[in-house]
Design an enzyme around this catalytic site. Structure first.
Site, PDB file in Angstrom:
ATOM      1  N   HIS A  47      39.965  31.433  43.878  1.00  0.00           N
ATOM      2  CA  HIS A  47      39.487  30.118  43.461  1.00  0.00           C
ATOM      3  C   HIS A  47      38.130  30.176  42.766  1.00  0.00           C
ATOM      4  O   HIS A  47      37.720  29.214  42.111  1.00  0.00           O
ATOM      5  CB  HIS A  47      39.455  29.152  44.665  1.00  0.00           C
ATOM      6  CG  HIS A  47      38.332  29.357  45.623  1.00  0.00           C
ATOM      7  ND1 HIS A  47      38.481  30.017  46.820  1.00  0.00           N
ATOM      8  CD2 HIS A  47      37.035  28.970  45.580  1.00  0.00           C
ATOM      9  CE1 HIS A  47      37.339  30.028  47.477  1.00  0.00           C
ATOM     10  NE2 HIS A  47      36.439  29.403  46.737  1.00  0.00           N
TER      11      HIS A  47
ATOM     12  N   ASP B 168      44.419  33.940  48.079  1.00  0.00           N
ATOM     13  CA  ASP B 168      43.138  33.545  47.493  1.00  0.00           C
ATOM     14  C   ASP B 168      42.262  34.761  47.218  1.00  0.00           C
ATOM     15  O   ASP B 168      41.066  34.763  47.499  1.00  0.00           O
ATOM     16  CB  ASP B 168      42.409  32.549  48.391  1.00  0.00           C
ATOM     17  CG  ASP B 168      41.239  31.872  47.672  1.00  0.00           C
ATOM     18  OD1 ASP B 168      41.253  31.854  46.427  1.00  0.00           O
ATOM     19  OD2 ASP B 168      40.306  31.401  48.349  1.00  0.00           O
TER      20      ASP B 168
ATOM     21  N   SER C 109      31.591  31.814  48.412  1.00  0.00           N
ATOM     22  CA  SER C 109      32.992  32.211  48.326  1.00  0.00           C
ATOM     23  C   SER C 109      33.138  33.524  47.567  1.00  0.00           C
ATOM     24  O   SER C 109      32.582  33.696  46.479  1.00  0.00           O
ATOM     25  CB  SER C 109      33.809  31.131  47.622  1.00  0.00           C
ATOM     26  OG  SER C 109      33.936  29.984  48.419  1.00  0.00           O
TER      27      SER C 109
END
Length: 510
Positions: free
Chosen positions: A129, A165, A238
């Protein structure tokens, strides 16, 4: 006071790493020239005095990742076109002078995240992402990797796996600092961890904490087995690494749980045991393939367990069998409860989806199931899991309008708290089911009933009760009577919504 307690505990442990003077209470008399008593102060057992040496070694391998994206935006038509106010409207609307035609325009956007080098020749791991388009219709124009020495590199996408992911990038450089994956299976709740990333685009930032939980399910997908930590993780972290005290990557920071959007001490990282096989596959330039049974599943909740006579939180209930897929070929049936896969128990922390997806397509797995209260073993040859887009289409709820109640003759099924009518070709067309379907259609639900609390609603098709087919409204009364005679208070109802099976619901009898 909490700080004082920490010092007290440290004094009791003793040690020689640090010292502090113990001052006598105010007004106390001490002998002249009496030496000041010194006591060692060290952290509790297992805690380092500082993470500085560890961070100095690891930080150069953690990178900042940014993308530039193009997004098509539909321009609002200019209602003042051709008037003196036309150009003014365009400027306030974000358009260009002379625009306002309503045609789409292209805007630029950016995203920021973190990643880490896993080889000296420039392979970088991050979250999918972080490098994916952030909006519908957007395209990623470029990906930039910035090292801690501020050197910038254009990166190319080697491969990505949206299901987990994860993504793998490559920059054109050599002799780079890098880190290695560790063994997350050895992580324990309470272990120290260090997270490094670039929160809010501030630059390389280090936080420390402990492993708060293992195999945590967040509902993000079929592979939920996150490491939970209280090490501060914020937006921009992230894709960054979570290290153990040996300097090995045991997790990839991926999510936070926050009502405000900021850190509240609940962050989640993808375990290395799950991430490394995916990254190794992407590095070989081949797509990630996972095992697939072809079933719809739902957890065995307390009420469903009571209806089946099983312990709760053990196994998962099969609510749908896809024709021609592995489960269908192996003889699994709707209503089976899968309790083990190749000897590994199916639990909320270790789901059927996770266990089957971990199996290599084409391999045979032994499934231990409970069927009608009896144990059964089935061997299935797992297939290849379709794309997430294909799977999403299987779960779409095809809802259509029911005919007005005065157009159908409702029959009472008050013991369940619902009124039903027979399924006619006209009603089948109205609720969007196949004309060959069987069951009875709910026309109304008592708001005070357990059926209403469990989500049954007008237009649902009751297909079976306690795995016995329901063909007519009278079947419900018969099955309810049989359950009462057997001393049971809960029935397992299978309902369908449109063409998509809606799953099992445990409903208490009124």
């Amino acid at each position: 006071m909490r700080y004082a307690y920490a010092i007290t505990g440290a004094l009791l442990l003793g040690g020689a790493a640090a010292t502090m003077a113990l001052q006598p209470p105010a007004g106390a008399q001490t002998a002249q020239n009496e030496p000041t008593v010194m006591a060692s102060v060290v952290p509790r057992a297992g805690a380092p005095l500082s993470f500085a040496d560890l961070v100095a070694r690891l930080q150069p391998a953690v990178v900042n990742i940014s993308t530039k994206q193009s997004i098509k935006v539909q321009q609002q038509p200019n209602p003042f076109a051709g008037t003196p106010f036309g150009e003014l409207f365009n400027q306030f609307n974000g358009g260009q002078p002379g625009g306002g035609s309503g045609a789409p325009i292209v805007r630029e956007a950016q995203s920021l995240g973190s990643g880490f080098l896993i080889s000296p020749d420039g392979y970088v791991v991050t979250n999918n992402h972080v490098i994916a388009a952030g909006a519908k219709g957007a395209t990623v124009d470029s990906i930039t990797v910035i090292l801690t020495d501020r050197k910038e590199y254009k990166a190319k996408l080697v491969g990505k796996d949206p299901a987990s992911d994860l993504a793998l990038l490559k920059i054109d450089a050599t002799n780079l600092p890098f880190v290695k994956f560790g063994d997350s299976t050895k992580a324990r709740v309470g272990d120290w961890v260090v997270a490094i990333g670039n929160p809010f685009g501030l630059g390389s930032t280090v936080t420390a904490g402990i492993v708060s939980a293992l195999h945590r399910v967040t509902g993000a997908g079929a592979y939920d087995r996150f490491i939970q930590t209280d090490a501060s993780i914020n937006q921009g972290n992230s894709g960054g690494p979570m290290f153990d005290l040996n300097g090995n990557v045991i997790g990839i920071n991926s999510q936070i749980l926050s009502p405000s959007g900021g850190n509240v001490g609940i962050g989640f990282a993808i375990p290395a045991e799950d991430a490394k096989p995916v990254i190794d596959t992407l590095m070989k330039g081949i797509p990630v393939k996972r095992g697939y049974l072809g079933v719809g599943i739902q957890p065995v909740t307390e009420d469903i367990a009571a209806a089946l006579g099983l312990p709760k939180d053990k196994g998962e209930l099969i609510s749908r069998i896809e024709p021609g897929q592995a489960a269908d070929k192996a003889g699994l049936k709707q209503g089976d409860v899968v309790v083990r896969v190749d000897g590994r128990e199916v639990t909320p922390d270790q789901t059927l989806s996770y266990l089957v997806a971990s199996a290599k397509p084409g391999t045979a797995v032994k499934l231990d199931v409970m069927r009608d209260g009896k144990p059964v073993s089935v061997t299935a040859t797992v297939g290849t899991r379709p794309s997430e887009e294909s799977l999403a289409s299987l779960g779409q709820d095809d809802e259509s309008a029911m005919p007005d109640e005065d157009q159908s003759q409702a029959q009472g099924a008050n013991a369940l708290g619902v009124a039903v009518t027979e399924l006619t070709p006209q009603i089948a067309q109205a609720i969007g089911v196949d004309s060959a379907a069987h069951g009875v259609v709910i026309t109304s639900v008592d708001p005070a009933s357990d059926a209403a609390q469990k989500g049954l609603r007008r237009g649902d098709l009751i297909v079976s009760i306690d795995r016995q087919p329901v063909m007519r409204a009278g079947d419900i009364a018969r099955l309810v009577a049989e359950a009462k005679a057997a001393g049971r208070s809960t029935l397992l109802v299978f309902r369908q919504r449109g063409r998509v099976p809606g799953g099992f619901v445990a409903v208490k009898i009124k």
